[in-house]
Design an enzyme around this catalytic site. Structure first.
Site, PDB file in Angstrom:
ATOM      1  N   LYS A  40       0.824  -1.218   0.000  1.00  0.00           N
ATOM      2  CA  LYS A  40       0.000   0.000   0.000  1.00  0.00           C
ATOM      3  C   LYS A  40       0.863   1.276   0.000  1.00  0.00           C
ATOM      4  O   LYS A  40       0.488   2.267  -0.611  1.00  0.00           O
ATOM      5  CB  LYS A  40      -0.962  -0.015   1.181  1.00  0.00           C
TER       6      LYS A  40
ATOM      7  N   ASP B 133     -10.217   2.122   1.634  1.00  0.00           N
ATOM      8  CA  ASP B 133     -10.444   1.508   2.954  1.00  0.00           C
ATOM      9  C   ASP B 133     -11.228   2.452   3.862  1.00  0.00           C
ATOM     10  O   ASP B 133     -12.187   2.061   4.510  1.00  0.00           O
ATOM     11  CB  ASP B 133      -9.101   1.159   3.626  1.00  0.00           C
TER      12      ASP B 133
HETATM   13  P1  NAP Z   1      -1.759  -3.134  12.248  1.00  0.00           P
HETATM   14  O1  NAP Z   1      -1.297  -1.982  11.443  1.00  0.00           O
HETATM   15  O2  NAP Z   1      -0.810  -4.230  12.584  1.00  0.00           O
HETATM   16  O3  NAP Z   1      -2.334  -2.556  13.621  1.00  0.00           O
HETATM   17  C1  NAP Z   1      -2.807  -3.401  14.618  1.00  0.00           C
HETATM   18  C2  NAP Z   1      -3.279  -2.592  15.813  1.00  0.00           C
HETATM   19  O4  NAP Z   1      -3.849  -3.511  16.726  1.00  0.00           O
HETATM   20  C3  NAP Z   1      -2.162  -1.861  16.537  1.00  0.00           C
HETATM   21  O5  NAP Z   1      -2.642  -0.640  17.014  1.00  0.00           O
HETATM   22  C4  NAP Z   1      -1.813  -2.786  17.690  1.00  0.00           C
HETATM   23  O6  NAP Z   1      -1.407  -2.132  18.860  1.00  0.00           O
HETATM   24  C5  NAP Z   1      -3.148  -3.414  17.973  1.00  0.00           C
HETATM   25  N1  NAP Z   1      -2.970  -4.754  18.529  1.00  0.00           N
HETATM   26  C6  NAP Z   1      -2.408  -5.809  17.901  1.00  0.00           C
HETATM   27  N2  NAP Z   1      -2.414  -6.871  18.702  1.00  0.00           N
HETATM   28  C7  NAP Z   1      -2.973  -6.469  19.877  1.00  0.00           C
HETATM   29  C8  NAP Z   1      -3.250  -7.119  21.101  1.00  0.00           C
HETATM   30  N3  NAP Z   1      -2.937  -8.390  21.291  1.00  0.00           N
HETATM   31  N4  NAP Z   1      -3.849  -6.410  22.077  1.00  0.00           N
HETATM   32  C9  NAP Z   1      -4.159  -5.108  21.907  1.00  0.00           C
HETATM   33  N5  NAP Z   1      -3.911  -4.436  20.767  1.00  0.00           N
HETATM   34  C10 NAP Z   1      -3.332  -5.117  19.766  1.00  0.00           C
HETATM   35  O7  NAP Z   1      -2.997  -3.865  11.573  1.00  0.00           O
HETATM   36  P2  NAP Z   1      -4.103  -3.206  10.576  1.00  0.00           P
HETATM   37  O8  NAP Z   1      -3.653  -3.324   9.184  1.00  0.00           O
HETATM   38  O9  NAP Z   1      -4.483  -1.879  11.105  1.00  0.00           O
HETATM   39  O10 NAP Z   1      -5.315  -4.222  10.746  1.00  0.00           O
HETATM   40  C11 NAP Z   1      -6.077  -4.233  11.939  1.00  0.00           C
HETATM   41  C12 NAP Z   1      -7.387  -4.977  11.709  1.00  0.00           C
HETATM   42  O11 NAP Z   1      -8.137  -4.341  10.677  1.00  0.00           O
HETATM   43  C13 NAP Z   1      -7.194  -6.419  11.254  1.00  0.00           C
HETATM   44  O12 NAP Z   1      -7.959  -7.222  12.097  1.00  0.00           O
HETATM   45  C14 NAP Z   1      -7.744  -6.474   9.861  1.00  0.00           C
HETATM   46  O13 NAP Z   1      -8.454  -7.683   9.629  1.00  0.00           O
HETATM   47  C15 NAP Z   1      -8.714  -5.321   9.839  1.00  0.00           C
HETATM   48  N6  NAP Z   1      -8.922  -4.774   8.474  1.00  0.00           N
HETATM   49  C16 NAP Z   1     -10.114  -4.996   7.869  1.00  0.00           C
HETATM   50  C17 NAP Z   1     -10.356  -4.512   6.592  1.00  0.00           C
HETATM   51  C18 NAP Z   1     -11.703  -4.758   5.936  1.00  0.00           C
HETATM   52  O14 NAP Z   1     -11.863  -4.484   4.741  1.00  0.00           O
HETATM   53  N7  NAP Z   1     -12.693  -5.249   6.658  1.00  0.00           N
HETATM   54  C19 NAP Z   1      -9.363  -3.776   5.920  1.00  0.00           C
HETATM   55  C20 NAP Z   1      -8.135  -3.547   6.569  1.00  0.00           C
HETATM   56  C21 NAP Z   1      -7.921  -4.064   7.855  1.00  0.00           C
HETATM   57  P3  NAP Z   1       0.099  -1.599  19.090  1.00  0.00           P
HETATM   58  O15 NAP Z   1       0.143  -0.255  18.460  1.00  0.00           O
HETATM   59  O16 NAP Z   1       0.232  -1.585  20.549  1.00  0.00           O
HETATM   60  O17 NAP Z   1       1.008  -2.617  18.423  1.00  0.00           O
END
Ligand code: NAP
Length: 536
Positions: free
Chosen positions: A313, A357
Site C-alpha cells: 500500500k 479503505d
Molecule cells: P496493524 O497496522 O498491525 O495494527 C494493529 C493494531 O492492533 C495496533 O494498534 C496494535 O497495537 C493493535 N494490537 C495488535 N495486537 C494487539 C493485542 N494483542 N492487544 C491489543 N492491541 C493489539 O494492523 P491493521 O492493518 O491496522 O489491521 C487491523 C485490523 O483491521 C485487522 O484485524 C484487519 O483484519 C482489519 N482490516 C479490515 C479490513 C476490511 O476491509 N474489513 C481492511 C483492513 C484491515 P500496538 O500499536 O500496541 O502494536
C-alpha cells in the site's frame, strides 16, 4: 476459442483410462496424454480406446513425450520418439508435442514426422514445437523463440519456463502477440509457478491456441496450473477477448484474496468486458514497480485498475507519485492507497491513486446507521487500535467532522495518530485503554486483530462492557463474520457492523472506478458470506 487442455499421465494405463473418461465427461476441450514413461503399446491402446468427447467425436488429444532434460520422464531414443509420433498419427491425435532440441537433433525424426503430420488437407496431427526450462527464464529466450518460429514443418510454438515474477508472465503474453504478428504463427507461452500464473489466466484474451488446467487441485502437471472450474467459472474464460480490460489485486501473499471472486462475479452481472486476476508480487518496491510497469506497457493488456494489499500500500502511493499520477487529498494525507486506476478518458494513460479503505469503512458505518458519510459530523467515535486500518478510519472520521477518541495498547502510537489528524476538521484525542469502559461514545470501532480467526475468543473490549440500543459496534475483522465483540454488543441491543461490510464497500468503490457502473453489492455480500461460513 482457446482450448483448455487437461494433462493426463499414461504411466498406469487403468488409472489413465479413468482420467480420460473423467476429462471427457467434464467437457474438457482436449487432453494431453503424457507418454513419458509409458510403453508404445500402452500409448497405442489408450489412444485407440479413448472415450468420445461431449460432441460425440473422439476426445482430442495432444501426444507428448517430455524428456528428462525438460522436466519430464522420457529417456527413450529418437527412434522411439518417431514411432510414438507415427502411433499418434495412426490413432488420429490432434497434436504431437515434439521438443525443439529433438527436432533439431534428429533428421530422421523430422522426416518421419513430416510424412504423417500436418498435411495441408488437415489430415495428421499438427506439430507443437516446444521448449521448457524449469530453472528460470532462458537467457536466450528471444533467440530461441525466433529460431523455433522460423523452423518449417510445425503449427504451434510452445515455450514454458519457471517465472521469477509477474513481469515475466507479462513478457510471455507479449511474446504470443509478437510471434503472431512477426511470423504469422500460433504460440503457447507459459510461465510456471505462482508468479507466472497470469500467462495461463489470460491465455484466452491473448488468443493462445490452448492452455493447461487440472480437473482438481493436487493433480497439476506443472506448478501454477489453475483448475478447469477456476478458468471457466472464476476467470471468465468464455468472455475473454482481445479488448477485455484487465484488473487485479497485487499483494504478497494474494492467493487467499476474495477480490477476484467478487469483482469477476460483478463484471459478469453488469456486463462489463473485464477480467480480474490475482497478482502475487514479492515485497520489495522494485518488484512492485516493475510488475506494474510491465502490465501498463504490455500492448493489448488494456490494464484498467489494481487493488493493492499488504505489503504494497505504501509502494502504491510512491509509484503513482513517481509516475506523475494524481492522488486524492485525503488519501495523500493517510499516506497509503489501496487502489490504482489507469485512466482511459480525458487524460488517458494517467494514474489515479486512492484509498477506498477509509471510504468503505465510513460507508459501512453510515449505512448501518441509515445515514450518509456527511451525517457522521458531530458523532463521537471510539477507535480501538492505532495501526494501518485505524489510521485510515481516524482520517476519514475527522475529515467528515466526527469527534474521535483513540484507544491503543501502546499509548504513544495513539497520541501520535491523534495529533496528526486532530482538527482536520474533527477533533481527535487519545485516551488510555483502561478507561475504555467509562467512555460515552456513539460508535465503537475495532481496528485491532483481537477476535480474528483463528483466535476467535479474543475481544478488544472488556466482557462486561455495557452497550445501549443507541450505540453502534463496528468490527473491521471479517473472519469470522460475527466476532465476540459484535456478539457482546448485539446481545445488549446495539447496532452491529461486521467487517465484511467494510470489505464489500471498499470493493464496491473500486468496482465503480474500474467499470464506471454501480457495484452489485448484494452479489458481493452473498459471495463473501458463502466463503466465510463456518467452520473456518
Ligand atoms: P496493524 O497496522 O498491525 O495494527 C494493529 C493494531 O492492533 C495496533 O494498534 C496494535 O497495537 C493493535 N494490537 C495488535 N495486537 C494487539 C493485542 N494483542 N492487544 C491489543 N492491541 C493489539 O494492523 P491493521 O492493518 O491496522 O489491521 C487491523 C485490523 O483491521 C485487522 O484485524 C484487519 O483484519 C482489519 N482490516 C479490515 C479490513 C476490511 O476491509 N474489513 C481492511 C483492513 C484491515 P500496538 O500499536 O500496541 O502494536
Amino acid at each position: 476459442m482457446t482450448a483448455i487442455v487437461i494433462p493426463i499421465f499414461a504411466d498406469h494405463p487403468d488409472e489413465a483410462m479413468t482420467h480420460l473418461r473423467a476429462a471427457a465427461a467434464s467437457g474438457a476441450d482436449m487432453v494431453e496424454l503424457r507418454c513419458d514413461r509409458a510403453s508404445l503399446e500402452t500409448v497405442r491402446r489408450l489412444l485407440r480406446q479413448r472415450p468420445e468427447s461431449a460432441g460425440g467425436k473422439r476426445l482430442p488429444v495432444i501426444v507428448t513425450f517430455r524428456s528428462v532434460a525438460e522436466g519430464g520422464g522420457f529417456s527413450g531414443t529418437d527412434e522411439m520418439l518417431a514411432c510414438g509420433v507415427e502411433i499418434a498419427a495412426a490413432e488420429q491425435a490432434a497434436y504431437v508435442d515434439i521438443e525443439f532440441a529433438a527436432w533439431r537433433r534428429s533428421e530422421a525424426l523430422r522426416r518421419r514426422a513430416a510424412a504423417v503430420c500436418g498435411h495441408p488437407d488437415g489430415a495428421g496431427p499438427r506439430v507443437i514445437l516446444s521448449a521448457h526450462d524449469f530453472s528460470g527464464r532462458p537467457a536466450d529466450l528471444r533467440e530461441r523463440v525466433q529460431a523455433m518460429a522460423e523452423t518449417p514443418g510445425h503449427a504451434v510454438v510452445k515455450i514454458a519456463w519457471k517465472a521469477a515474477n509477474v513481469a515475466e508472465a507479462v513478457e510471455a503474453l507479449q511474446l504470443v502477440e509478437e510471434v503472431r504478428q512477426r511470423y504469422g504463427r500460433e504460440m503457447v507461452a507459459l510461465t510456471m509457478g505462482e508468479s507466472g500464473q497470469l500467462s495461463r489466466l489470460l491465455a484466452a484474451k491473448f488468443r493462445q491456441p490452448f492452455t493447461f488446467a487440472t480437473l482438481s487441485r493436487g493433480e497439476e502437471s506443472a506448478p501454477g496450473q489453475p483448475t478447469v472450474a477456476e478458468l471457466r467459472g472464476l476467470y471468465r474464460w468464455e468472455a475473454q477477448a482481445s479488448r477485455t480490460a484487465v484488473c487485479g489485486v497485487i499483494g504478497w501473499p494474494v492467493g487467499h484474496s476474495m477480490s477476484p471472486a467478487i469483482h469477476n462475479a460483478g463484471f459478469e452481472q453488469v456486463g462489463f468486458d473485464g477480467v480480474y486476476v490475482p497478482l502475487p508480487v514479492e515485497p520489495a518496491y522494485e518488484t512492485f514497480a516493475s510488475a506494474v510497469d510491465a502490465l501498463r506497457d504490455c500492448p493489448g493488456m488494456n490494464l484498467r485498475g489494481l487493488s493493492v494489499t499488504i505489503p504494497h500500500k505504501e509502494h502504491a502511493i510512491r509509484y503513482v507519485r513517481e509516475r506523475g499520477g494524481r492522488i486524492d487529498e485525503l488519501s495523500a494525507h493517510i499516506g497509503v492507497i489501496n487502489t490504482i486506476i489507469f485512466e482511459t478518458q480525458g487524460q488517458a494513460g494517467r494514474l489515479y491513486g486512492l484509498n477506498t479503505d477509509y471510504a468503505g469503512a465510513l460507508d459501512a458505518l453510515a449505512g448501518a446507521m441509515g445515514k450518509r458519510r456527511e451525517d457522521l459530523a458531530g458523532k463521537r467515535a471510539a477507535v480501538l487500535g492505532a495501526g494501518g486500518a485505524a489510521r485510515a478510519i481516524v482520517a476519514g472520521l475527522a475529515h467528515y467532522g466526527a469527534a474521535t477518541v483513540i484507544y491503543n495498547r501502546t499509548p504513544e502510537r495513539a497520541r501520535a495518530l491523534a495529533e496528526e489528524f486532530n482538527g482536520t476538521p474533527g477533533e481527535v484525542a487519545a485516551a488510555l485503554l483502561e478507561s475504555l469502559s467509562e467512555s460515552c461514545c456513539d460508535v465503537y470501532i475495532n481496528c485491532t486483530p483481537l477476535g480474528m480467526h483463528p483466535k476467535i475468543e479474543g475481544c478488544p473490549v472488556p466482557e462486561d462492557m455495557t452497550f445501549s440500543r443507541e450505540k453502534v459496534a463496528f468490527d473491521t475483522i471479517y473472519n469470522p463474520l460475527e466476532t465476540k465483540f459484535l456478539r457482546i454488543a448485539a446481545a445488549q441491543g446495539a447496532t452491529t457492523v461486521p467487517g465484511v461490510e467494510m470489505f464489500v464497500r471498499q470493493g464496491a468503490i473500486q468496482f465503480e472506478h474500474f467499470t464506471g457502473r454501480p457495484a452489485p453489492v448484494d452479489t458481493f455480500r452473498a459471495i463473501l458470506r458463502k466463503h466465510l461460513q463456518p467452520p473456518w
